[in-house]
Design an enzyme around this catalytic site. Structure first.
Site, PDB file in Angstrom:
ATOM      1  N   ASP A  87       1.337  17.512  -3.307  1.00  0.00           N
ATOM      2  CA  ASP A  87       1.843  17.956  -2.011  1.00  0.00           C
ATOM      3  C   ASP A  87       3.359  17.925  -1.874  1.00  0.00           C
ATOM      4  O   ASP A  87       3.886  18.021  -0.773  1.00  0.00           O
ATOM      5  CB  ASP A  87       1.210  17.136  -0.891  1.00  0.00           C
ATOM      6  CG  ASP A  87       1.598  15.669  -0.955  1.00  0.00           C
ATOM      7  OD1 ASP A  87       2.172  15.232  -1.966  1.00  0.00           O
ATOM      8  OD2 ASP A  87       1.326  14.951   0.021  1.00  0.00           O
ATOM      9  N   GLU A  88       4.058  17.811  -2.969  1.00  0.00           N
ATOM     10  CA  GLU A  88       5.520  17.833  -2.909  1.00  0.00           C
ATOM     11  C   GLU A  88       6.046  18.744  -4.002  1.00  0.00           C
ATOM     12  O   GLU A  88       5.402  18.951  -5.021  1.00  0.00           O
ATOM     13  CB  GLU A  88       6.104  16.429  -3.108  1.00  0.00           C
ATOM     14  CG  GLU A  88       5.814  15.481  -1.971  1.00  0.00           C
ATOM     15  CD  GLU A  88       6.535  14.149  -2.144  1.00  0.00           C
ATOM     16  OE1 GLU A  88       7.776  14.165  -2.247  1.00  0.00           O
ATOM     17  OE2 GLU A  88       5.855  13.114  -2.183  1.00  0.00           O
TER      18      GLU A  88
END
Length: 140
Positions: A87-88
């Site tokens: 998620d990054e």
């Protein structure tokens, strides 16, 4: 929260099974975070500091799908994307500034699009290097 609008305005966390008293907080909404709930915290600890917290089970299929949709948006701003976990990601938009605007302008546009198109919020840090960008994202 996107799939549980009835939880709006309430502290919410994704985690293991609170009835079995095992698992950790994988993520929490801003309301829960303001009450001291942190990622990696045991569920029972989160419940101690925030008794009204609501736990929902993780949905990895949704998580992966939304991560992919966010990356598709990133690709509209740069092809220099370095994933950092699911998620990054680090985005180098230095070659996009003449076409898309400053780093701040691009960040605001990406944030707005993800909220509008995907229904989720993101934190974005802007800097000349990854360390300060991460600090900026964490600091908000």
């Amino acid at each position: 929260m996107l799939y549980h609008p009835e939880y709006a305005g309430k502290p919410l966390a994704v985690g293991g099974d609170p009835e079995a008293r095992h698992g950790i907080v994988l993520t929490a909404n801003y309301i829960a975070k303001q009450k001291g709930v942190k990622t990696g915290m045991a569920l029972w600890q989160a419940k101690q500091i925030c008794p009204e917290i609501i736990f929902v089970p993780p949905r990895m299929d949704l998580y992966l799908r939304f991560s992919q949709m966010a990356r598709e948006i990133y690709l509209e701003y740069t092809d220099k994307i370095e994933p950092y976990g699911i998620d990054e990601a680090w985005l180098d938009v230095s070659d996009s500034r003449n076409l898309k605007g400053s780093g701040m302008t691009i960040a605001r546009e990406i944030s707005h699009r993800i909220k509008y198109e995907l229904g989720v919020t993101v934190s974005i840090g802007i800097s000349w290097n990854k360390i300060y960008a991460k600090l900026g994202s964490d600091y908000k």
